[in-house]
Each structure stands twice: as structure tokens, then as C-alpha cells.
Design an enzyme around this catalytic site. Structure first.
Site, short mmCIF file in Angstrom:
data_model
loop_
_atom_site.label_atom_id
_atom_site.label_comp_id
_atom_site.label_asym_id
_atom_site.label_seq_id
_atom_site.Cartn_x
_atom_site.Cartn_y
_atom_site.Cartn_z
N ASP A 137 0.85 -1.19 0.00
CA ASP A 137 0.00 0.00 0.00
C ASP A 137 0.88 1.24 0.00
OD1 ASP A 137 -2.43 1.27 -0.12
OD2 ASP A 137 -2.70 1.34 2.06
N HIS A 144 -3.70 13.86 1.30
CA HIS A 144 -3.92 12.95 2.42
C HIS A 144 -2.72 12.97 3.37
CE1 HIS A 144 -5.13 9.36 4.65
NE2 HIS A 144 -3.99 8.78 4.35
CA CA Z 1 -4.03 2.98 2.96
#
Ligand code: CA
Length: 440
Positions: A137, A144
């Protein structure tokens, strides 16, 4: 990746449901997935979504409708197809497009066999698209990263490596589940009171993360790198990904080695893989780096990737509490973001991942990281949207959410659109929260 007749917005299918404006799956899309017929003992097999139907690729190959491909190419998950070459993926798309087309001899043959090669989507069980060997990931949205960083480090929200390194961590493949799988609220260690010892209990800060997942095609041997100019070819296709996260567990455990049990209890993916070729019309320039940001290092810089490595994919998150469903109230859209806001392209993530000689294999999954933009309405997780719970959102029932409650259903949706092309969709990535074990 070039535009060809499979992208022609005028092309129509003899499957009438594929020609409606509402469908995610017009003939210009042709996403691949893995299914079995519900209520039948049947091995998993590959199929293509078309309107409200699935084209059974095993049956189409058996009927001799996919020249050059064999039944074995489509039995089981997509890994075998993912291991083949981009030329083979393009050949399959061209064959399937012609087979489902309202015009031409191949379409006539397909239509004549529709009873054998089509099955309704509401009559199948969808499985994971691939056997996932490894899952990584990334953290590719600078918005973000800045938002989350500013909650924990107000003076220094973005760490100095962010604009140089596509940040990522190794996730867990065994707990990746297909859309529709319920998610059990995890139990774990949290430190609510820094003065006292940590406690163990159900997470009180359960969250979703709106992400795109890139499925890897092809392979590079251990020790071999993937040059940035070739890295785009290693993306077989893209699904939706929900990286469920327990924020209180995460806050306590993440230093010094990063996420662990806060994120590996479940990650949901949508069952349909929108292929890289289907996304060709929706390519955009890579994220425009603001004045003063460093240029990507040479191994992450390719003129072609900079010109068209971005994706015009709009991603939405919808929330429905158990109370809303009981009252017949439709889900509420809580965010709308865009993959155009990702600071790094998937090609850069692939090139970086393999830059040390790490071998990426067919069926590996690379998450983009939470897709968030500059506006509040584009924030792709509750941590950001409610600003760590300090700005709760109100649901149509009057219920208030800082984080997810038991019974909440989270559904991700996405679509790719561009002027002059048929909009294509991704289907759904959905999950409902079950109470922690022993808490029912
Ligand atoms: Ca994530």
C-alpha cells in the site's frame, strides 16, 4: 497505450443492457473478473462484465469464439492471464469487443451463442480477481499525507522524504476480501491515556480508506529492476480498494515500523478489474508539481509517464447506517475525489518498488493510498473528513459519525470519463461493519 476501435463511443453491443447510460459496463469497458454460478458446484473462472451480464470466457473459449486462447487461460483466477504479455491482453480485448458488438460477423456468432456464453450478474458469486501473492500500500496523495501529518505534527506535516520517495509499506495478502464480505470490528491495543498503560478492546476509531488498487501483470526476476518507461506495462488493470483502518490502534503501534494490526484485519477490493487498455482514453498528465517541488529523480522520470501517467478517475464513498437502511433511506455520499490528485503515478510506484530488484509478480496488488484532494468534500477517509473526530458528520437520520459504527455499510464507486468518450465505471466495493467478536 493507444486508442483503437474498442474505445469507439459509437460502438454498441447486442447485449442491450450494455447500451444504457446507467450501466458501469458498456462495451467500451470490458472489465475482467472471476466468478462462479451461484448454487452450482463450479470452479472459479474468468469473465467479462457487459451491461448486467457476465461473458463466461471459459465457455466462449470452449465454443471456439476466442481464437488464439484456450479454456486453460480462463480457468481459476486471473493470474494466468496476468502472467501473459500486454499484446495478449490487447488481443483478448479486441476479440471480446468484436464478439459482443452489435455489428460484424463475430458479433453475429456471439449473439447466436448467448444462451451458453452469458450469465446474469445477479446469478453469480464474484470472487477475488486474483490469488494475491503480495500486497503493497502506497501513500500517493500529497493532500492525504499533509492532512494526516498535520494532525500528528502540526509544525511539520509533510516529512522531508515525501516528494522524493513514493512512500509505501508491505500489507497483508491473506486478509484481502472481495466486495460484499462483512468486516469484523477488530480488537487491539490502544493507548487512550498516555499517563497509564494501554488497554485492549474493540477499536473505537474504525475507518475506511478510499483507494485504487493496481493489479500487476507480467514478472521481473528477483534482482531485475523495471525501468520507468516500461513500468506502465506492468499495470494489468485497476480495481477499487478499501483499506479498512483502526485509527486508535494505528496511533499506538505505528512507530517506529509503520502500520501493522491496525490495517491487516481486512482490505476489500471490487471484483471487476478495469484494464489498463480500457483506461487509455482517461489518461491525463501526471500531477502538476507546484513551483519549488523537486523533479522526480531520473529513475522515476519518464516524459511519456509525465505526459499521460495520471488517471481521470472520480472516486466516491457512500455511507449507510443500519438505521438508514431500516428506514429505507438511500446511502449518503460522503466524499468525491479524483485520482488526478495523486502525487505519484502507478508507473512511478511500480518502478520504485522494483528499483531495488524486488520481484513483482502477476496478481500482486499495489494500493494507491487514500485518494484525497484539496477540498474537504474530497477527503477519502473519516480521519480527514471529521478531522480526527473533531468535526463529526451528520447522517440523514440525525445520527452522528466521527468514525464507523457497527452496522455501517461503506460502498466505494468510481468512474472514468473524458470528452468524446463513453464513461466507464468500476462497479462497487462494499462492506458492512460487524460488531467485535463477543459484542453482538
Ligand atoms: Ca491505505
Amino acid at each position: 497505450m493507444t486508442i483503437n476501435p474498442t474505445h469507439d463511443p459509437a460502438r454498441r453491443s447486442w447485449v442491450e443492457s450494455a447500451n444504457t447510460d446507467a450501466t458501469d459496463f458498456p462495451i467500451q469497458n470490458l472489465p475482467l473478473g472471476v466468478f462462479s454460478r451461484a448454487g452450482r458446484e463450479e470452479d472459479r473462472r474468468c469473465g467479462v462484465a457487459i451491461g448486467d451480464q457476465v461473458l463466461d470466457l471459459v465457455e466462449a473459449a470452449r465454443q471456439g469464439l476466442l481464437e488464439g486462447f484456450a479454456v486453460d487461460d480462463f480457468t481459476g483466477p486471473l493470474n494466468r492471464l496476468m502472467a501473459q504479455s500486454p499484446d495478449r491482453w490487447r488481443a483478448l480485448r479486441a476479440l471480446v469487443s468484436d464478439l459482443l458488438s452489435a455489428e460484424g460477423a463475430a458479433g453475429v456468432r456471439g449473439r447466436a451463442r448467448q444462451g451458453e456464453i452469458l450469465v446474469r450478474q445477479d446469478a453469480v458469486t464474484m470472487h477475488l480477481p486474483a490469488d494475491v501473492g503480495d500486497y503493497t500500500d502506497f501513500y500517493a496523495s500529497v493532500y492525504h499525507a499533509t492532512n494526516v501529518g498535520s494532525m500528528f505534527r502540526p509544525d511539520n506535516p509533510l516529512l522531508p522524504n515525501y516528494k522524493w520517495v513514493p512512500i509505501g509499506y508491505h500489507g497483508r495478502a491473506s486478509s484481502i476480501v472481495p466486495s460484499g464480505t462483512a468486516v469484523r470490528r477488530p480488537v487491539g491495543q490502544v493507548s487512550a491515556n498516555p499517563a497509564g498503560p494501554p488497554t485492549v478492546g474493540p477499536t473505537a476509531r474504525l475507518d475506511y480508506e478510499v483507494e485504487l488498487g493496481a493489479w500487476i501483470g507480467g514478472a521481473n526476476a528477483l534482482g531485475a529492476t523495471v525501468p520507468i518507461a516500461r513500468a506502465g506495462e506492468r499495470v494489468f488493470g485497476v480495481s477499487l480498494l478499501n483499506d479498512w483502518s483502526a485509527r486508535d490502534m494505528q496511533a499506538w503501534e505505528y512507530q517506529p515500523l509503520g502500520p501493522f494490526l491496525a490495517k491487516n484485519f481486512a482490505s476489500s477490493v471490487s471484483p471487476w478489474v478495469v484494464t489498463a487498455e480500457a483506461l487509455a482514453p482517461f489518461r491525463t498528465p501526471a500531477f502538476a508539481r507546484p513551483e519549488g517541488d523537486p523533479a522526480p529523480l531520473p529513475y522515476l522520470f519518464d516524459a511519456g509517464d509525465q505526459a499521460s501517467g495520471g488517471l481521470a478517475i472520480a472516486v466516491e464513498c457512500w455511507l449507510a447506517s443500519a438505521g438508514m437502511r431500516a428506514a429505507g433511506i438511500a446511502p449518503m455520499r460522503v466524499s468525491l475525489g479524483s485520482a488526478r490528485d495523486l502525487y505519484w503515478t502507478f508507473a512511478q510506484m511500480v518502478a520504485h518498488h522494483a528499483s531495488n530488484g524486488c520481484n513483482l509478480k502477476p496478481g500482486d496488488l499495489l494500493g494507491s493510498g487514500t485518494v484525497s484532494g484539496a477540498e474537504k468534500g474530497s477527503r477519502g477517509c473519516l480521519l480527514e473528513l471529521t478531522w480526527r473526530g473533531t468535526e463529526p458528520i451528520t447522517l440523514p437520520t440525525g445520527e452522528v459519525r466521527s468514525f464507523l459504527a457497527d452496522g455501517d455499510a461503506v460502498t466505494l464507486r468510481a468512474s472514468a470519463s473524458a470528452p468524446g468518450y463513453r464513461t466507464i465505471g468500476f462497479g462497487e466495493c462494499a462492506g458492512v461493519i460487524l460488531p467485535a467478536t463477543g459484542q453482538e
